[in-house]
Design a protein around this motif. Structure first.
Motif, PDB file in Angstrom:
ATOM      1  N   VAL A   1      -3.068  -6.565  -3.214  1.00  0.00           N
ATOM      2  CA  VAL A   1      -2.431  -5.251  -3.197  1.00  0.00           C
ATOM      3  C   VAL A   1      -1.474  -5.070  -4.366  1.00  0.00           C
ATOM      4  CG1 VAL A   1      -0.465  -5.907  -1.711  1.00  0.00           C
ATOM      5  CG2 VAL A   1      -1.296  -3.546  -1.709  1.00  0.00           C
TER       6      VAL A   1
ATOM      7  N   ILE B   1       1.552   2.425  -3.624  1.00  0.00           N
ATOM      8  CA  ILE B   1       0.458   2.756  -4.541  1.00  0.00           C
ATOM      9  C   ILE B   1       0.528   4.203  -5.014  1.00  0.00           C
ATOM     10  CG2 ILE B   1      -2.051   3.076  -4.672  1.00  0.00           C
ATOM     11  CD1 ILE B   1      -2.353   0.534  -2.993  1.00  0.00           C
TER      12      ILE B   1
ATOM     13  N   GLN C   1      -5.891  -9.057   0.853  1.00  0.00           N
ATOM     14  CA  GLN C   1      -5.119  -7.880   0.469  1.00  0.00           C
ATOM     15  C   GLN C   1      -3.633  -8.210   0.292  1.00  0.00           C
ATOM     16  OE1 GLN C   1      -6.069  -5.183  -0.659  1.00  0.00           O
ATOM     17  NE2 GLN C   1      -4.808  -3.433  -0.078  1.00  0.00           N
TER      18      GLN C   1
ATOM     19  N   GLU D   1       0.826  -1.204   0.000  1.00  0.00           N
ATOM     20  CA  GLU D   1       0.000   0.000   0.000  1.00  0.00           C
ATOM     21  C   GLU D   1       0.865   1.262   0.000  1.00  0.00           C
ATOM     22  OE1 GLU D   1      -2.690  -0.449   3.294  1.00  0.00           O
ATOM     23  OE2 GLU D   1      -4.099  -1.665   2.107  1.00  0.00           O
TER      24      GLU D   1
ATOM     25  N   HIS E   1     -10.092  -3.822   3.392  1.00  0.00           N
ATOM     26  CA  HIS E   1      -9.240  -3.127   2.422  1.00  0.00           C
ATOM     27  C   HIS E   1      -9.984  -3.025   1.089  1.00  0.00           C
ATOM     28  CE1 HIS E   1      -6.418  -4.625   5.449  1.00  0.00           C
ATOM     29  NE2 HIS E   1      -5.622  -3.653   5.090  1.00  0.00           N
TER      30      HIS E   1
ATOM     31  N   LYS F   1      -3.262  -3.791  -7.220  1.00  0.00           N
ATOM     32  CA  LYS F   1      -3.720  -2.417  -7.021  1.00  0.00           C
ATOM     33  C   LYS F   1      -2.607  -1.396  -7.211  1.00  0.00           C
ATOM     34  CE  LYS F   1      -7.319  -4.079  -3.873  1.00  0.00           C
ATOM     35  NZ  LYS F   1      -7.812  -4.157  -2.480  1.00  0.00           N
TER      36      LYS F   1
END
Length: 264
Positions: A97, A42, A93, A39, A85, A100
């Motif tokens: 992730v 990102i 996640q 995360e 999430h 993402k």
């Protein structure tokens, strides 16, 4: 102790699972550390590509059974059902992730990629594996089903019969077989070096075009069969690139026979 390290150099983020003495098995601390690492990338505009690897002899051996034994007395609905999430729970996640993250993620596989480790690897855009890497959807060994994003990702990679056989039996396969079945992109004796070489190549491409390409591929996969929608999205995304600074620099670099230099 730290479970994951993140190093960023030359627009490449190297994410390393650092529990090598336990074959990078997933305990609660590593689950949280992987999510935090992913995360944290990102919204990092400096990063153009990510290399995901494991410390020591293995990529990831899956869940640390001893660490999660305490969960046996917990309410499974409270663990699995909350969407903590976005559209994923905490465990999902860990794999999702990487999808993402808006830039390509390359997983370098060696030793083993079992269970949760297998699903984390599937979350990457590209998987480069040592030929003798052992891989398995291991959950059926424990009377469970894959629940870390595998069923959202696997149907885009492999045939239904392959997914069913691996899921029903918990069979271990080598990366050689996994490549045949579409689960590994390519084989390399030194997957980490090969992943880094590919990362450098991708990092030298137009940053905006690479991010747009990942976004468009994801859209096309999510809307498979919706030809008109995909064609329209393809055109819409192309409009955001034509004539913009990164594309003009690519043209200039090609004409001048030099590497492009992109301003962040």
């Amino acid at each position: 102790m730290a479970r994951v390290s993140v190093e960023i150099a030359d627009h490449i983020a190297t994410v390393t699972l650092t529990r090598g003495d336990k074959m990078n098995a997933l305990d609660p601390a590593m689950i949280d550390a992987i999510i935090e690492a992913g995360e944290g990338l990102i919204d990092n505009s400096d990063v153009r590509v990510v290399v995901l690897q494991g410390e020591g002899k293995a990529f990831c051996a899956g869940l640390d059974v001893m660490s999660f034994a305490a969960m046996a007395g917990s309410d499974p609905e409270e663990i699995a059902m909350p969407r903590t999430h976005g559209d994923s729970n905490r465990f999902q996640q860990v794999a999702m992730v990487w999808q993402k993250i808006p830039v390509p993620v390359i997983a370098a596989l060696k030793g083993v990629a079992f269970g949760g480790g297998f699903q984390i690897a599937m979350g990457a855009d590209i998987r480069i594996a040592a030929p003798d890497t052992k891989m398995a959807i291991m959950e059926m060994k424990w009377g469970l089903i894959p629940d870390m994003g595998g069923m959202a990702i696997l149907p885009m990679l492999a045939r239904s019969d392959v997914i069913r056989k691996l899921t029903y039996t918990a069979t271990q396969i080598t990366a050689v077989q996994a490549e045949v079945w579409g689960l590994v992109t390519e084989l390399a004796d030194d997957p980490e070096a090969a992943a880094m070489e590919l990362a450098r190549e991708i990092a030298g491409k137009s940053p905006s075009a690479i991010r747009t390409a990942k976004r468009l591929i994801g859209y096309a996969e999510a809307n498979a069969g919706q030809v008109a929608d995909v064609l329209l999205e393809e055109s819409r995304e192309q409009v955001t690139l034509i004539g913009k600074a990164h594309q003009m620099e690519v043209i200039a670099a090609n004409l001048q026979k030099r590497p492009p230099v992109f301003k962040d």
